[in-house]
Design a protein around this motif. Structure first.
Motif, mmCIF file in Angstrom:
data_model
loop_
_atom_site.group_PDB
_atom_site.id
_atom_site.type_symbol
_atom_site.label_atom_id
_atom_site.label_comp_id
_atom_site.label_asym_id
_atom_site.label_seq_id
_atom_site.Cartn_x
_atom_site.Cartn_y
_atom_site.Cartn_z
ATOM 1 N N ILE A 14 25.009 54.046 49.272
ATOM 2 C CA ILE A 14 26.375 54.490 49.664
ATOM 3 C C ILE A 14 26.813 55.703 48.810
ATOM 4 O O ILE A 14 26.473 55.410 47.569
ATOM 5 N N LYS A 15 27.281 56.446 49.405
ATOM 6 C CA LYS A 15 27.894 57.720 48.760
ATOM 7 C C LYS A 15 29.175 58.004 49.376
ATOM 8 O O LYS A 15 29.408 58.219 50.554
ATOM 9 N N LEU A 16 30.298 58.286 48.414
ATOM 10 C CA LEU A 16 31.565 58.750 48.966
ATOM 11 C C LEU A 16 31.734 60.277 49.101
ATOM 12 O O LEU A 16 31.006 61.008 48.173
ATOM 13 N N LYS A 17 32.536 60.581 50.087
ATOM 14 C CA LYS A 17 32.751 62.293 50.021
ATOM 15 C C LYS A 17 33.865 62.595 49.268
ATOM 16 O O LYS A 17 34.599 61.830 48.468
ATOM 17 N N GLU A 18 34.039 63.955 48.857
ATOM 18 C CA GLU A 18 35.050 64.043 47.903
ATOM 19 C C GLU A 18 36.379 63.821 48.309
ATOM 20 O O GLU A 18 37.401 63.557 47.572
ATOM 21 N N LYS A 19 36.377 63.869 49.622
ATOM 22 C CA LYS A 19 37.744 63.530 50.275
ATOM 23 C C LYS A 19 37.512 62.721 51.474
ATOM 24 O O LYS A 19 36.767 63.022 52.579
ATOM 25 N N GLY A 20 38.358 61.594 51.575
ATOM 26 C CA GLY A 20 38.360 60.951 52.983
ATOM 27 C C GLY A 20 39.561 60.956 53.442
ATOM 28 O O GLY A 20 40.453 61.746 53.599
ATOM 29 N N ASN A 21 39.903 59.988 54.814
ATOM 30 C CA ASN A 21 41.090 60.006 55.556
ATOM 31 C C ASN A 21 41.583 58.394 55.794
ATOM 32 O O ASN A 21 42.080 58.331 56.726
ATOM 33 N N LEU A 22 41.014 57.630 54.853
ATOM 34 C CA LEU A 22 41.643 56.386 55.158
ATOM 35 C C LEU A 22 42.487 55.881 53.822
ATOM 36 O O LEU A 22 42.324 55.988 52.923
ATOM 37 N N LYS A 23 43.401 55.078 54.215
ATOM 38 C CA LYS A 23 44.508 54.683 53.393
ATOM 39 C C LYS A 23 44.586 53.094 53.314
ATOM 40 O O LYS A 23 45.166 52.786 54.479
ATOM 41 N N ALA A 24 44.505 52.390 52.327
ATOM 42 C CA ALA A 24 44.754 50.773 52.248
ATOM 43 C C ALA A 24 45.818 50.861 51.289
ATOM 44 O O ALA A 24 45.326 50.698 50.234
ATOM 45 N N PRO A 25 47.101 50.491 51.794
ATOM 46 C CA PRO A 25 48.051 50.363 50.884
ATOM 47 C C PRO A 25 48.339 49.042 50.785
ATOM 48 O O PRO A 25 49.263 48.216 51.266
ATOM 49 N N GLY A 26 48.086 48.472 49.257
ATOM 50 C CA GLY A 26 48.109 46.906 49.231
ATOM 51 C C GLY A 26 49.592 46.705 48.778
ATOM 52 O O GLY A 26 50.331 47.621 48.094
ATOM 53 N N SER A 27 49.819 45.370 48.695
ATOM 54 C CA SER A 27 51.217 44.692 48.155
ATOM 55 C C SER A 27 52.471 45.061 48.982
ATOM 56 O O SER A 27 52.261 45.692 49.939
ATOM 57 N N THR A 28 53.617 44.314 48.594
ATOM 58 C CA THR A 28 54.662 44.256 49.365
ATOM 59 C C THR A 28 55.615 45.763 49.128
ATOM 60 O O THR A 28 55.785 45.924 48.129
ATOM 61 N N GLN A 29 55.633 46.379 50.351
ATOM 62 C CA GLN A 29 56.317 47.674 50.083
ATOM 63 C C GLN A 29 57.498 47.907 49.554
ATOM 64 O O GLN A 29 57.897 48.562 48.692
#
Ligand code: P6P
Length: 283
Positions: free
Chosen positions: A151-166
């Motif tokens: 598994i290797k990550l790209k330098e930039k992605g397009n997914l956002k996982a925003p945890g906790s209560t906004q």
């Protein structure tokens, strides 16, 4: 180390059976962080502990589900901290859950982690092993864990996982998260850190955040058996892992159930977090 990985594989097969057939109800107990323990949490913890207690090279173990360090073999080389079934409350709604393992030498601390393993219990059971250099994924097929890919990550992605209560986010955090979505990032958040972080790794990149909030100033996720294992994994996959200001593996641990704010992602996204958080560093 090979015997530890084999023990994790054996425990994983037993836990998968437990998930499929076990009682998902609540127990009468709470864990050290105050989470109500499900019967699955306790049963999974027992399975893992019983496997680790047979290993002569394991000195001690720490579990999310147990208050204290459990000694195993005083001459053992490795210390293992684990979350037996992270996100277990998601089993009831048939969403993916996972186990997380941090393998340490000499002491339970970020700078002493030498390897990590996480397991995703989803439509398929997958095990990801980081030896401190590479990140390798295996899939359980007919009772055998077969190597699938690195598994290797790209330098930039397009997914956002925003945890906790906004509503508990600090203003600068909210502005940053909104900015990612304005830039076209796609929201991917299930409430289970294992599948959420696995998805970003496999889809090439993005950002998972569980920040300091007004209700949880030190964050929610536990250092030894949730944050540090994924920090090692993300860094070895070519990405980054910070607490908003510094490398997560430099964060000091004073208690085995300590938490920390955490950000895991591709380098581009991690640099964005550093830029946004720099003016808000607590001196
Ligand atoms: P929130 C599950 O309970 C967990 O510990 C992690 O797996 C997950 O990332 C987080 O809590 C979710 O917390 O506050 O966003 O619901």
């Amino acid at each position: 180390m090979e015997n530890i990985i084999k023990a994790i594989q054996e425990a994983t097969i037993e836990i998968r059976h437990l998930i499929e057939t076990g009682d998902t109800g609540k127990s009468e107990n709470q864990n050290s962080t105050g989470d109500t323990q499900l019967k699955l949490d306790i049963a999974s913890d027992i399975i893992i502990e019983n496997h680790f207690k047979k290993l002569s090279n394991v000195k001690a173990i720490v579990s999310e589900e147990q208050e204290h360090i459990v000694p195993v073999n005083e001459n053992g080389e490795f210390l293992i901290a684990y979350d037996p079934l992270d996100g277990s409350s998601l089993v009831d709604v048939n969403l993916s859950v996972g186990s997380i393992y941090g393998i340490y030498k000499n002491e339970f601390s970020g700078k002493n982690i030498v390897a990590s393993v996480y397991v995703v219990f989803g439509p398929r059971v997958e095990l990801v092993y980081c030896d401190g250099k590479t990140v390798k994924m295996y899939r359980l097929q007919d009772g055998v864990f077969n190597y699938i890919q690195d598994i290797k990550l790209k330098e930039k992605g397009n997914l956002k996982a925003p945890g906790s209560t906004q509503q508990c986010w600090h203003d600068h955090h909210k502005v940053m998260v909104d900015g990612f979505f304005e830039d076209g990032y796609r929201l991917r958040y299930s409430g289970g850190m294992v599948p959420d972080l696995h998805q970003i790794l496999l889809k090439g990149g993005g950002l998972f955040s569980y920040p300091s909030t007004s209700d949880l100033p030190k964050g929610k996720l536990r250092q030894l058996f949730e944050v540090f294992p994924f920090a090692l994994t993300y860094k070895c996959a070519g990405g980054g892992a910070i607490d908003g200001h510094q490398d997560l593996l430099l964060v000091e641990t004073t208690h085995i159930h300590d938490t920390t704010p955490c950000f895991f992602g591709s380098n581009n996204e991690i640099n964005k977090v550093l830029e946004v958080y720099e003016p808000h560093a607590t001196k």
